[in-house]
Motif scaffolding. Structure first.
Motif, PDB file in Angstrom:
ATOM      1  N   TYR A  51      33.026 -14.359 -58.331  1.00  0.00           N
ATOM      2  CA  TYR A  51      32.963 -14.972 -58.439  1.00  0.00           C
ATOM      3  C   TYR A  51      33.051 -15.698 -56.886  1.00  0.00           C
ATOM      4  CZ  TYR A  51      34.032 -16.455 -63.053  1.00  0.00           C
ATOM      5  OH  TYR A  51      33.740 -16.585 -64.161  1.00  0.00           O
TER       6      TYR A  51
ATOM      7  N   ALA B 246      35.452 -21.420 -59.894  1.00  0.00           N
ATOM      8  CA  ALA B 246      34.152 -21.808 -61.009  1.00  0.00           C
ATOM      9  C   ALA B 246      34.172 -23.242 -61.389  1.00  0.00           C
ATOM     10  CB  ALA B 246      34.522 -21.007 -61.843  1.00  0.00           C
TER      11      ALA B 246
ATOM     12  N   SER C 157      34.451 -10.875 -68.067  1.00  0.00           N
ATOM     13  CA  SER C 157      33.877 -11.599 -68.982  1.00  0.00           C
ATOM     14  C   SER C 157      34.489 -12.320 -70.020  1.00  0.00           C
ATOM     15  CB  SER C 157      32.831 -10.527 -69.946  1.00  0.00           C
ATOM     16  OG  SER C 157      32.985 -10.060 -70.698  1.00  0.00           O
TER      17      SER C 157
ATOM     18  N   HIS D 270      28.164 -23.621 -70.324  1.00  0.00           N
ATOM     19  CA  HIS D 270      28.270 -23.316 -68.987  1.00  0.00           C
ATOM     20  C   HIS D 270      29.437 -25.332 -68.911  1.00  0.00           C
ATOM     21  CE1 HIS D 270      27.523 -19.246 -68.192  1.00  0.00           C
ATOM     22  NE2 HIS D 270      28.450 -19.200 -69.281  1.00  0.00           N
TER      23      HIS D 270
ATOM     24  N   ALA E  31      28.928 -19.962 -62.340  1.00  0.00           N
ATOM     25  CA  ALA E  31      28.910 -18.785 -62.938  1.00  0.00           C
ATOM     26  C   ALA E  31      29.172 -17.545 -62.113  1.00  0.00           C
ATOM     27  CB  ALA E  31      28.477 -18.921 -64.335  1.00  0.00           C
ATOM     28  N   PRO E  32      29.081 -16.321 -62.219  1.00  0.00           N
ATOM     29  CA  PRO E  32      28.557 -15.240 -61.353  1.00  0.00           C
ATOM     30  C   PRO E  32      27.303 -14.787 -61.677  1.00  0.00           C
ATOM     31  CG  PRO E  32      30.755 -14.909 -62.271  1.00  0.00           C
ATOM     32  CD  PRO E  32      30.450 -15.823 -62.929  1.00  0.00           C
TER      33      PRO E  32
ATOM     34  N   THR F  38      24.596 -11.561 -65.141  1.00  0.00           N
ATOM     35  CA  THR F  38      25.086 -11.850 -66.554  1.00  0.00           C
ATOM     36  C   THR F  38      26.167 -11.227 -67.079  1.00  0.00           C
ATOM     37  OG1 THR F  38      22.473 -12.432 -66.695  1.00  0.00           O
ATOM     38  CG2 THR F  38      23.651 -12.080 -69.036  1.00  0.00           C
TER      39      THR F  38
ATOM     40  N   ASP G  42      28.731 -10.351 -65.469  1.00  0.00           N
ATOM     41  CA  ASP G  42      30.198 -10.787 -64.745  1.00  0.00           C
ATOM     42  C   ASP G  42      30.992 -12.142 -65.769  1.00  0.00           C
ATOM     43  OD1 ASP G  42      30.489  -8.797 -63.779  1.00  0.00           O
ATOM     44  OD2 ASP G  42      29.644  -8.740 -61.776  1.00  0.00           O
ATOM     45  N   GLN G  43      29.339 -12.681 -66.334  1.00  0.00           N
ATOM     46  CA  GLN G  43      29.689 -13.985 -66.406  1.00  0.00           C
ATOM     47  C   GLN G  43      30.628 -14.326 -67.835  1.00  0.00           C
ATOM     48  OE1 GLN G  43      25.190 -16.275 -67.187  1.00  0.00           O
ATOM     49  NE2 GLN G  43      25.047 -15.707 -65.116  1.00  0.00           N
TER      50      GLN G  43
END
Length: 299
Positions: free
Chosen positions: A189, A194, A226, A250, A276-277, A280, A282-283
């Protein structure tokens, strides 16, 4: 029992959730069963988009036939054992292959490299975990000769088999795992909340943001990025108490139990969605977000 390498792709056709289960065909059953009760390293091949190389460890608890697919099996990951590497480890380094057991007698890469599940030597396991958990960041604990477990003192060149087991068991410490989890989440992040989008760094260079579990550890939430969010103190407090949550797209949800909805909206970044990161993988996973909405959020 033996150490192993399990290949996992973030775009896998298999029904994998690396912190919880690993689906595989029957041809690998004997190899996976050999890993029951022991540690494995996850590897994402170079052909995968955004490949992470060797990226995490986990402990295999048991294996069951897949109830939904004939000829398939599921390796169940021991709850609380999965841990992302602080530094994903590449397949190669300047000196050659990291996993040297893949070399044949002619020094070439053998066909074993294509196996989705394969055993790995203690020496290769040591090398990969050393690199993956290299303590080169102030977010991780510094281990010195006074506090180290047997076999972990500074200056030791290579961990021996049983000593490496002590080292991996050390990584099951909640204090150590929280620090590693904080490191990987804040990295994903960019140390930015976030919810508010604020990135505040104090005078000592420490980010004023927490690494929050979406599904808490106490509810068997894994230490996987995640299942994490970078949150400022106030946002973290509201999230843990179910006053805010996150929709699958989100969007940041506000509970009707909030007594100052207008004030909370001023804290949320302009988009109304979490930042979001970039990657993908890491989201926040929809599985964990759904758990929070159904079990914590005061809708």
């Amino acid at each position: 029992m033996t150490f192993g390498v399990f290949i996992h792709r973030s775009d896998s056709i298999y029904e994998d959730s690396p912190a919880e289960r690993y689906q595989f065909p029957s041809q690998y059953l004997a190899r996976v069963e050999a890993c029951i009760g022991d540690w494995i390293i996850y590897y994402e091949p170079r052909k995968a988009r955004e490949s992470r190389g060797y990226f995490a460890i986990a402990k295999i608890q048991h294996v069951i036939p897949d109830p939904g697919t004939s000829g398939m099996y599921i390796a169940i990951v021991e709850p609380g054992s999965y841990l992302d590497f602080v530094n994903p480890v590449p397949f190669r380094e300047v000196g050659g292959l990291i996993e040297r057991g893949l070399l044949n007698e002619h020094g070439k890469i053998s066909g074993r490299a294509q196996s989705a599940v394969r055993p790995i030597s203690p020496a290769d396991f040591n090398r990969i975990t050393e690199l993956g958990f290299a303590e080169n960041t102030p977010l991780l604990p510094r281990i010195d000769a006074r506090s180290a477990l047997p076999g972990m003192q500074e200056g030791q060149a290579v961990f021996q088999y049983e000593q490496e087991r002590s080292r991996v068991e050390y990584l099951t410490s909640r204090i150590v795992r929280d620090r590693i989890f904080r490191s990987v989440v804040l990295s994903a992040y960019d140390a930015r909340c976030a919810v508010t989008s604020l990135k505040l760094i104090n005078g000592r260079g420490r980010a004023e943001v927490d690494a929050a579990h979406i599904r808490p550890v106490e509810a068997n939430g894994p230490d996987i990025v995640s299942n994490g969010l970078a949150l400022s103190g106030t946002a973290h407090w509201m999230f843990d108490r179910g006053l805010i949550s996150i929709a699958e797209d989100h969007e940041i949800l506000i509970s009707r139990h909030v007594n100052d909805t207008a004030g909370v909206r001023t804290l949320i970044n302009k988009t109304g969605r979490i930042l979001a990161p970039v990657r993908t993988v890491d989201q926040p996973h929809p599985h964990f977000l759904r758990w929070h909405r159904e079990n914590c959020f005061k809708a």
